[in-house]
Design a protein around this motif. Sequence first.
Motif, PDB file in Angstrom:
ATOM      1  N   LEU A 657       0.846  -1.190   0.000  1.00  0.00           N
ATOM      2  CA  LEU A 657       0.000   0.000   0.000  1.00  0.00           C
ATOM      3  C   LEU A 657       0.883   1.242   0.000  1.00  0.00           C
ATOM      4  O   LEU A 657       1.826   1.352   0.787  1.00  0.00           O
ATOM      5  N   ALA A 698      -2.101  -4.178  -0.625  1.00  0.00           N
ATOM      6  CA  ALA A 698      -3.326  -3.754  -1.299  1.00  0.00           C
ATOM      7  C   ALA A 698      -3.498  -4.525  -2.595  1.00  0.00           C
ATOM      8  O   ALA A 698      -2.517  -4.926  -3.245  1.00  0.00           O
ATOM      9  N   VAL A 708      -7.457  -3.869   1.240  1.00  0.00           N
ATOM     10  CA  VAL A 708      -6.308  -3.528   2.078  1.00  0.00           C
ATOM     11  C   VAL A 708      -5.967  -4.773   2.882  1.00  0.00           C
ATOM     12  O   VAL A 708      -6.853  -5.408   3.484  1.00  0.00           O
TER      13      VAL A 708
END
Length: 746
Positions: A657, A698, A708
């Motif tokens: 992420l 992610a 997520v």
Amino acid sequence: MIPSLARWCLPLIVLALILPAFEARALTDEQVEQEINKLKQYLYQQQDPQIGGWFGQYHAHPREGGDEQNPEKNKNLGGPTTMATLALLVAGESSQDPRMAKAIEYLRTLDIYGTYALSVKVHVWSYLPDRYLDNLERDAQLLLSGADPERSSWRYWVYPKPSTDWDNSTNQYGILGMWQYAQRGGRIDNKFWDNAAKHFLATQRDNGGWGYRTTDHRLTMTCAGLTCLAVVQQELFRDRDKPVDNIAKAMDRGMEYLHDRYKPGEGAHGGGGYYRYGVERVALATGVKYLKGKDWFEDIGTVIVKSAGGSSVVNSSFDLMFLARGRVPVWVNKIQLTNGAWKNRPNDMYFFSRHLSKLSENEVNWQYVGLENPVMDYLPAPVAWLSSDDKVVFNEKEKENLKLYLDLGGMLVANQENSSSFEQSIIELAAELYPDYKWTGLETTHPLGNLLYRIEGSSLPVKVLSNGTRPLIIMPDRDWGLPLQKDRDLTKSQPGQIMTNLYAMVSDRGSLPNRLVREFPTDSPNRSSHTKVYIGLAKFGPDNKMGNPEPAAWTAVRNILGTEGALNLQWATTPLSEIGGGTVEFDGQPQPIKLLHLAGSELDANYQLSEAEKQAIKAFVDGGGTIFLEGVGGRSEFAVNMERQLSEVLGAGGSRLSSVDPIISGAGGAAGRSVGTAVYRKFSIINMSAGTRPRLGAIMVNGRAAVVISSEDVSMGALGIRHWGVNGYQSQTARQILTNMILAVK
């Protein structure tokens, strides 16, 4: 070598509506800390820097007429010095501090014959290293010589011959001095304790109280009577399967008297410290938490803090000891039953807590509570101990509170006192509270079997009800309570070793907050008027019984958002196969959700999504929904397995992420904070080489993080659960990740 602790499923309902508000405390640990420092400073300011002692009230300074060579002129010779020295030691001051060293050396020069001062002097020696044991032995024997050998009672003096008179104030201090001597290994004949029991049984008034004599009754002396009977019970009857009936009844009557007449601001003996510390002695010896419905430490501590301490040396010493001893962590709640025998072993947790304190060199306390009391009052203690020799019957309120305590991070140890009816009642209770979980055994590779002590064999002698991330209920296969109460060789006995492992496991190896610290965020009183935000908690598998192991994990986030973000977070469980429409039912009405928490434990590690679940996930994401995939407890097998399946369903692979994503940067709203520098659990830092970067992944769909992913635990961290062996984030980081997630998708 003894290891050192110092180093070391719910129905488908709207959970957010049944969890209580978290009220702010009237007294904080920070205030207590400040007052302790003020009292220390005051005592040092009153110390004579040349002599090393304290003078004035009770003991005149030599230059002001005090005659230390003629103690008959002052029955409390050395009293202020013994009190101040003891209080500073109890409050953690080092005996090597030059000011303390001077006070201790001065005490060595004083020949003290007054009962009060001599008793406190014995206490001082008992708090010091072994090189002072000769001083302890000499003064303890001198104190004992002043007691009436037939009553174990004292008056003001211990010379020139044993007292034939008494009052219960001097008796209390004489007995406490001998008890302190016994705790450092001193040998005292059982006749002494037996005579003390007979005296306090004979002098109790019909209303349950005690007085100085048999002609009065008052709170201070009732504290004395209760403390002395508690001491006798600990010294004489630790081997008994049940307490001695007449002593147990006398203590019950005395506690009723104290409950009925208790008041925090009672004044006596130069300012009330004598009374306040007397209440604390009773509370710490018996484990009582509430007096007249109030937490005695918070109630009396508030009085001390408001009085801005430093009224006199003796009174300030009492208050300093009260605050220092009472503020330490409470690690276990002994469950008080409204129906059934719950205190057959009145001192099991007392002795074991004392054992832990010695082992870790950090004091911990215990308390008993009824489950009808507010859960937030006893949630900070991570363990509940329930012990009985009979069937346990809880009413609906007690069952509701017990489940809430367990859901919010607590653990129940259900100790059967060789009772099959008790065992069966716990099994039935567990089936009612957690119908989706089954009892299992536990291997010795679990932290309970090897964290500090390595337990022999392949399995532990326990039954466990687990949610897949942590034990909810532990039931020993045999009675552990009596061995703990006997307090012999706990470092070698299996119950002592396993319970020590348990304490280390639930406390992050000995790291618990002080008594008044409530680490859960305080809820907003105006939350109900805020804008509602809805999220779903996924259940899956056959009959939707899998997943969602920590259903209350969003509670802290709810409180943060209510206080800082003017949002009212609501959540409910939902079958994963029904999420395709992007709504979840709340109070009979479908509400749109943007976030679905897909959480699993080791019980769910190998689960394969059904076609209906895959289709629902695809529809939910295509409709703009976000999934938070978490391996709760740091169980990466579930997260890895589910990430692979979700990648196939969504046609995209996983990646890290971005650090600029609002979930990490915290840019989504007023309650947002950056977690770019993450704080991991001690276990993760030591064993997983966790740095400071958040390990969030992610699955990107159409340029957004549609899924997520956290293989590290967030939920247990959000609840503040300190279990060792969990790979994940500490509570502040975990809560902020979830808070940022809500703000990013709302």
